[in-house]
Each structure stands twice: as C-alpha cells, then as structure tokens.
Design a protein around this motif. Structure first.
Motif, PDB file in Angstrom:
ATOM      1  N   SER A 159       0.818  -1.210   0.000  1.00 48.98           N
ATOM      2  CA  SER A 159       0.000   0.000   0.000  1.00 48.98           C
ATOM      3  C   SER A 159       0.856   1.266   0.000  1.00 48.98           C
ATOM      4  O   SER A 159       0.371   2.347  -0.237  1.00 48.98           O
ATOM      5  CB  SER A 159      -0.927  -0.012   1.207  1.00 48.98           C
ATOM      6  OG  SER A 159      -0.123  -0.170   2.364  1.00 48.98           O
ATOM      7  N   ASN A 160       2.150   1.089   0.278  1.00 50.80           N
ATOM      8  CA  ASN A 160       3.040   2.248   0.229  1.00 50.80           C
ATOM      9  C   ASN A 160       3.666   2.449  -1.135  1.00 50.80           C
ATOM     10  O   ASN A 160       4.548   3.269  -1.304  1.00 50.80           O
ATOM     11  CB  ASN A 160       4.174   2.094   1.251  1.00 50.80           C
ATOM     12  CG  ASN A 160       3.650   2.218   2.656  1.00 50.80           C
ATOM     13  OD1 ASN A 160       2.699   2.969   2.891  1.00 50.80           O
ATOM     14  ND2 ASN A 160       4.233   1.456   3.567  1.00 50.80           N
ATOM     15  N   GLU A 161       3.190   1.650  -2.080  1.00 49.32           N
ATOM     16  CA  GLU A 161       3.788   1.715  -3.414  1.00 49.32           C
ATOM     17  C   GLU A 161       2.723   1.792  -4.488  1.00 49.32           C
ATOM     18  O   GLU A 161       1.591   1.342  -4.302  1.00 49.32           O
ATOM     19  CB  GLU A 161       4.627   0.454  -3.650  1.00 49.32           C
ATOM     20  CG  GLU A 161       5.895   0.425  -2.822  1.00 49.32           C
ATOM     21  CD  GLU A 161       6.473  -0.971  -2.704  1.00 49.32           C
ATOM     22  OE1 GLU A 161       5.752  -1.948  -2.967  1.00 49.32           O
ATOM     23  OE2 GLU A 161       7.646  -1.075  -2.338  1.00 49.32           O
ATOM     24  N   ILE A 162       3.122   2.354  -5.601  1.00 51.45           N
ATOM     25  CA  ILE A 162       2.255   2.344  -6.786  1.00 51.45           C
ATOM     26  C   ILE A 162       2.972   1.485  -7.815  1.00 51.45           C
ATOM     27  O   ILE A 162       4.116   1.770  -8.170  1.00 51.45           O
ATOM     28  CB  ILE A 162       2.052   3.766  -7.343  1.00 51.45           C
ATOM     29  CG1 ILE A 162       1.403   4.677  -6.302  1.00 51.45           C
ATOM     30  CG2 ILE A 162       1.206   3.718  -8.618  1.00 51.45           C
ATOM     31  CD1 ILE A 162       1.375   6.151  -6.709  1.00 51.45           C
ATOM     32  N   LEU A 163       2.303   0.425  -8.272  1.00 51.02           N
ATOM     33  CA  LEU A 163       2.952  -0.484  -9.220  1.00 51.02           C
ATOM     34  C   LEU A 163       2.596  -0.114 -10.657  1.00 51.02           C
ATOM     35  O   LEU A 163       1.421  -0.043 -11.014  1.00 51.02           O
ATOM     36  CB  LEU A 163       2.533  -1.932  -8.925  1.00 51.02           C
ATOM     37  CG  LEU A 163       3.217  -2.999  -9.791  1.00 51.02           C
ATOM     38  CD1 LEU A 163       4.714  -3.061  -9.528  1.00 51.02           C
ATOM     39  CD2 LEU A 163       2.585  -4.369  -9.565  1.00 51.02           C
ATOM     40  N   ILE A 164       3.628   0.128 -11.454  1.00 48.96           N
ATOM     41  CA  ILE A 164       3.382   0.336 -12.875  1.00 48.96           C
ATOM     42  C   ILE A 164       4.124  -0.732 -13.671  1.00 48.96           C
ATOM     43  O   ILE A 164       5.084  -1.334 -13.191  1.00 48.96           O
ATOM     44  CB  ILE A 164       3.744   1.768 -13.352  1.00 48.96           C
ATOM     45  CG1 ILE A 164       5.234   2.045 -13.251  1.00 48.96           C
ATOM     46  CG2 ILE A 164       2.960   2.818 -12.570  1.00 48.96           C
ATOM     47  CD1 ILE A 164       5.617   3.403 -13.815  1.00 48.96           C
ATOM     48  N   GLY A 165       3.648  -0.992 -14.863  1.00 53.58           N
ATOM     49  CA  GLY A 165       4.221  -2.056 -15.689  1.00 53.58           C
ATOM     50  C   GLY A 165       4.972  -1.509 -16.880  1.00 53.58           C
ATOM     51  O   GLY A 165       4.741  -0.377 -17.321  1.00 53.58           O
ATOM     52  N   GLU A 166       5.888  -2.328 -17.381  1.00 56.26           N
ATOM     53  CA  GLU A 166       6.607  -1.991 -18.613  1.00 56.26           C
ATOM     54  C   GLU A 166       6.767  -3.270 -19.415  1.00 56.26           C
ATOM     55  O   GLU A 166       7.069  -4.322 -18.848  1.00 56.26           O
ATOM     56  CB  GLU A 166       8.005  -1.436 -18.284  1.00 56.26           C
ATOM     57  CG  GLU A 166       8.836  -1.103 -19.517  1.00 56.26           C
ATOM     58  CD  GLU A 166      10.350  -1.054 -19.256  1.00 56.26           C
ATOM     59  OE1 GLU A 166      10.786  -1.256 -18.107  1.00 56.26           O
ATOM     60  OE2 GLU A 166      11.088  -0.843 -20.230  1.00 56.26           O
ATOM     61  N   TYR A 167       6.541  -3.182 -20.717  1.00 54.13           N
ATOM     62  CA  TYR A 167       6.834  -4.344 -21.570  1.00 54.13           C
ATOM     63  C   TYR A 167       7.660  -3.867 -22.750  1.00 54.13           C
ATOM     64  O   TYR A 167       7.487  -2.754 -23.243  1.00 54.13           O
ATOM     65  CB  TYR A 167       5.549  -5.045 -22.028  1.00 54.13           C
ATOM     66  CG  TYR A 167       4.663  -4.259 -22.979  1.00 54.13           C
ATOM     67  CD1 TYR A 167       3.965  -3.134 -22.542  1.00 54.13           C
ATOM     68  CD2 TYR A 167       4.520  -4.651 -24.309  1.00 54.13           C
ATOM     69  CE1 TYR A 167       3.154  -2.421 -23.412  1.00 54.13           C
ATOM     70  CE2 TYR A 167       3.706  -3.943 -25.181  1.00 54.13           C
ATOM     71  CZ  TYR A 167       3.026  -2.829 -24.728  1.00 54.13           C
ATOM     72  OH  TYR A 167       2.229  -2.118 -25.593  1.00 54.13           O
ATOM     73  N   GLY A 168       8.618  -4.712 -23.163  1.00 51.88           N
ATOM     74  CA  GLY A 168       9.487  -4.300 -24.257  1.00 51.88           C
ATOM     75  C   GLY A 168      10.337  -5.444 -24.753  1.00 51.88           C
ATOM     76  O   GLY A 168      10.362  -6.530 -24.173  1.00 51.88           O
ATOM     77  N   SER A 169      11.042  -5.194 -25.851  1.00 51.97           N
ATOM     78  CA  SER A 169      11.902  -6.211 -26.467  1.00 51.97           C
ATOM     79  C   SER A 169      13.265  -6.200 -25.785  1.00 51.97           C
ATOM     80  O   SER A 169      14.177  -5.525 -26.228  1.00 51.97           O
ATOM     81  CB  SER A 169      12.053  -5.934 -27.966  1.00 51.97           C
ATOM     82  OG  SER A 169      12.445  -4.584 -28.193  1.00 51.97           O
ATOM     83  N   MET A 170      13.383  -6.946 -24.693  1.00 53.31           N
ATOM     84  CA  MET A 170      14.653  -7.023 -23.982  1.00 53.31           C
ATOM     85  C   MET A 170      15.586  -8.028 -24.656  1.00 53.31           C
ATOM     86  O   MET A 170      16.788  -8.051 -24.401  1.00 53.31           O
ATOM     87  CB  MET A 170      14.435  -7.431 -22.518  1.00 53.31           C
ATOM     88  CG  MET A 170      13.425  -6.565 -21.769  1.00 53.31           C
ATOM     89  SD  MET A 170      13.867  -4.819 -21.718  1.00 53.31           S
ATOM     90  CE  MET A 170      15.215  -4.842 -20.556  1.00 53.31           C
ATOM     91  N   THR A 171      14.998  -8.891 -25.479  1.00 51.27           N
ATOM     92  CA  THR A 171      15.786  -9.858 -26.264  1.00 51.27           C
ATOM     93  C   THR A 171      15.242  -9.850 -27.692  1.00 51.27           C
ATOM     94  O   THR A 171      14.236  -9.195 -27.966  1.00 51.27           O
ATOM     95  CB  THR A 171      15.645 -11.295 -25.698  1.00 51.27           C
ATOM     96  OG1 THR A 171      14.253 -11.648 -25.685  1.00 51.27           O
ATOM     97  CG2 THR A 171      16.184 -11.404 -24.275  1.00 51.27           C
ATOM     98  N   GLY A 172      15.897 -10.569 -28.584  1.00 52.46           N
ATOM     99  CA  GLY A 172      15.425 -10.651 -29.972  1.00 52.46           C
ATOM    100  C   GLY A 172      16.146  -9.662 -30.872  1.00 52.46           C
ATOM    101  O   GLY A 172      17.059  -8.959 -30.437  1.00 52.46           O
TER     102      GLY A 172
END
Ligand code: PHE
Length: 375
Positions: free
Chosen positions: A44-57
């Motif tokens: 509850s002390n954090e706000i979670l955000i997401g990231e998606y990307g081409s880390m490989t390939g």
C-alpha cells in the motif's frame, strides 16, 4: 525531432539545419530479461506500474535502451519522495520482440500484477496489439516511441509521447528533395511491421507531392536475411536514394548487400535505425546514410545536457533517442499521477489526457485530443 542524423566515419552528423549530432557507437550492456524495482508486489506504500518491451530478440536494443531511461526516471522520482507519499515500483516483462508475447505479458501485468499504468512498447505493431488489451481493461498505457498513427486509435486509454509517422515521413521526403536534391527514390519496406508500411506510405505521398519520382517500391519481411533479389531489381531502376523505413538489424544487412551489389543510392531511414548495432551490422555500408530521430544528445539545452550527464554517470554510455523517450514517457506518466485526484487507473488516464506543456528531454509535451504528443 527535427534532426536527421548522418552516419559518417568522422561521426559528424549533418542535420536538417537545426542540430549537429554524434552517432554513438558502442555496446549495450544487457540487463536482465525481466526485472523489477524492489519486490514483485506493490504494497500500500507503493504504486505499481508495468513496462513491456523487447529485452531480447532482433530489436533488443530498443527494449534495453528504453528500460534504462524508464528506470532512471523512476529512481529520480522515488528519491525525491515518490508520488503522493508512495514509491513507484516497476514490473518489467520481456516480449521478445513478438506481438503475441506482448499481448501475453500485458495481460499478465494487468490481471496478475494488477498494475495501474503501463509503459510500452517501442515497435508500433506490438503497441497496437497490446494496446488493445490495455484498452479492454481500461488501464492507461503510454508508448514512449511508437509512431504509427493507429497506435493511439486503439482507444482512449492509449497515449504516446513521440511524434507520428506522417510527420517523420514527410520530413524525410522533404530532406531528400530540398537538402539532398535527389528526385528519384526507391522504397524498401518491411511488410510485417505496421511502422514500416505506414512510414513508407507517408514518405511516398510527400515525395511525389514535392515532384519526386518513386522508381521502385518493394518489400521484405522482418527476419529475412537475404535481400539480394529485391536489391537487384531496385538497382536496375537506378534510384538516387533508397528509403528503408525498417529496424536496425535488417537495415544493416540491407545496406551491406546493397553495396555488395554496387547500388550507389544514398540510404535514408527513420527512427527505427536508432541503435548502436546499426553500424556494427552495416559497417562501412551504412556510412553516409541519414535518418530522422527524436532527440539529439548534442542539443545544448540544459534539460538535455543534464539528462545526458546523469545517464552517463549511471550507465557509462550516451543515451539514445529511445532512452530519452523512455525517460519522458515515465516522467509524463508520473506527472499525471501527481496531478490525479486519486490512485485509480481511471484518474491516471484522465490526468494523462490533461497533460500540458510538460518539459521533457525530447521537447515540451502536450497531449492532444487524439492522445498524441504535440511537442
Ligand atoms: N517508431 C518505431 C515504431 O513505431 C519504433 C522506434 C522508435 C524505433 C524510436 C527506434 C527508435 O515502430
């Protein structure tokens, strides 16, 4: 944004009359394929955000560079106290440069990790595919650098902080005609990438409007390695310029094979060329080519120089346009969270839509009614 980079042995880059730029040649230090800041679940002390990307390939430098910019932004904000007294936490997934995988990991970010905002992707095809998921669940998504117009047309939860391809395509067409004075162009597009197909079309429209002639318009598919038959047919039409609106891996190979076949045309491209790998793959063959990009690390403005200095201190290399766009995407998202009435995705979305004159590294950003960036 108004720059065109020239690839030269001297590394001096000629521009569209605005800025001089260096091409940085170096190696990307690979980070983990999936990483997160802090623990996996937001308390509850954090706000979670997401990231998606081409880390490989074959487009891994896109994901890796963008991730560096995003991490730096989040750390900076957290050090300064976070958002509404809470720390931002990031959950990052590798989509391996595949649209189907992008859909899978964005679904996971939303349904399992329960993020309240998503950053990504770089490549337009993946932003279009995964943006539909964000839209379905009404989780706001901010693409750092997907430039195809269709990306934000997916729905009212999808935003971006970069220019779009009608602009980029016409800038490069005008550059070819007005600056290079070259009026016979061939186009070599990647039919598997929405970005490439769109950018090719916008270039062709403007080039013809300006009185240029398109002598060949042929295609390849991402992942191809042998481009000789198309290049042979292009060569027979004797173009002055060859516009290749693709991503760096194929562009590097195309450049090599074009020169091997004796094709002399000046090579032109778009932001998809922005990778230190381009010169590794293309070698001498890419020297003398030009591409448009989102920012210049040589820009004298204090905002840019401050960003470059911080980035160098942290990672030891010069930030690419992708890193700058990643940083700006995160900062625009965080600015919206700060202005938001509460911590719900809906409020974040509404605040994002209200973004006005946000001073980013890549320009002053205002989000318009189409959720595109006006800079
Ligand atoms: N603009 C490209 C796309 O939409 C992605 C890209 C941006 C690649 C910036 C490199 C640098 O697919």
């Amino acid at each position: 944004m108004k720059n065109s980079l020239k690839l030269g042995t001297t590394r001096t880059l000629v521009t569209l009359g605005v800025l001089g730029i260096f091409l940085s040649v170096g190696c990307v230090k690979k980070e983990g394929t999936s990483s997160s800041v802090g623990s996996d679940l937001a308390s509850s002390n954090e706000i979670l955000i997401g990231e998606y990307g081409s880390m490989t390939g074959s487009e891994s430098t896109f994901g890796v560079s963008t991730h560096k910019g995003i991490l730096m932004a989040i750390d900076e904000v957290n050090k300064a106290g976070g958002v509404k007294g809470k720390k931002i936490q990031l959950k990052n997934y590798d989509d391996q440069g595949q649209a189907s995988e992008a859909v899978t990991v964005v679904t996971k970010l939303i349904t399992q990790d329960k993020v309240s905002l998503i950053l990504g992707e770089v490549a337009s095809s993946r932003s279009i595919a995964a943006g539909a998921v964000a839209q379905q669940y009404k989780i706001p998504m901010v693409s750092p650098s997907s430039t195809n117009p269709r990306v934000t047309q997916v729905g009212d939860n999808v935003f971006r902080v970069c220019f779009i391809d009608p602009f980029q395509g016409s800038v490069m067409a005008r550059f070819a005609i007005n600056n290079l004075k070259l009026k016979k162009a061939a186009v070599f597009r990647d039919i598997k990438a929405d970005y490439s197909v769109g950018l090719a079309n916008f270039f062709v429209d403007e080039y013809k409007k300006m009185g240029g002639e398109i002598v060949a318009d042929v295609s390849y598919a991402s992942g191809d390695m042998d481009f000789k038959s198309q290049l042979t047919s292009i060569k027979s039409k004797n173009p002055d310029v060859l516009f290749i609106p693709g991503y760096y891996t194929e562009v590097g190979l195309i450049a090599r094979q074009a020169r091997e076949l004796g094709l002399k045309a000046v090579l032109l491209g778009g932001d998809g060329w922005d990778s230190e790998k381009l010169t590794e793959i293309g070698g001498e063959a890419i020297v003398g080519g030009y591409f448009s990009n989102h920012y210049s690390h040589e820009d004298k403005s204090p905002v840019v120089q401050n960003f470059v200095a911080q980035f160098k201190a942290r990672y030891g290399d010069v930030p690419s346009g992708l890193a700058a766009q990643g940083y700006d995407a995160a900062m625009v998202a965080i600015d919206a969270m700060k202005r938001s009435s509460d911590l719900s995705p809906k409020s974040f979305r509404d605040a994002l839509a209200q973004t006005k004159n946000f001073q980013g590294v890549t320009g002053m950003i205002t989000i318009n009614e189409e959720r595109n960036a006006v800079k």
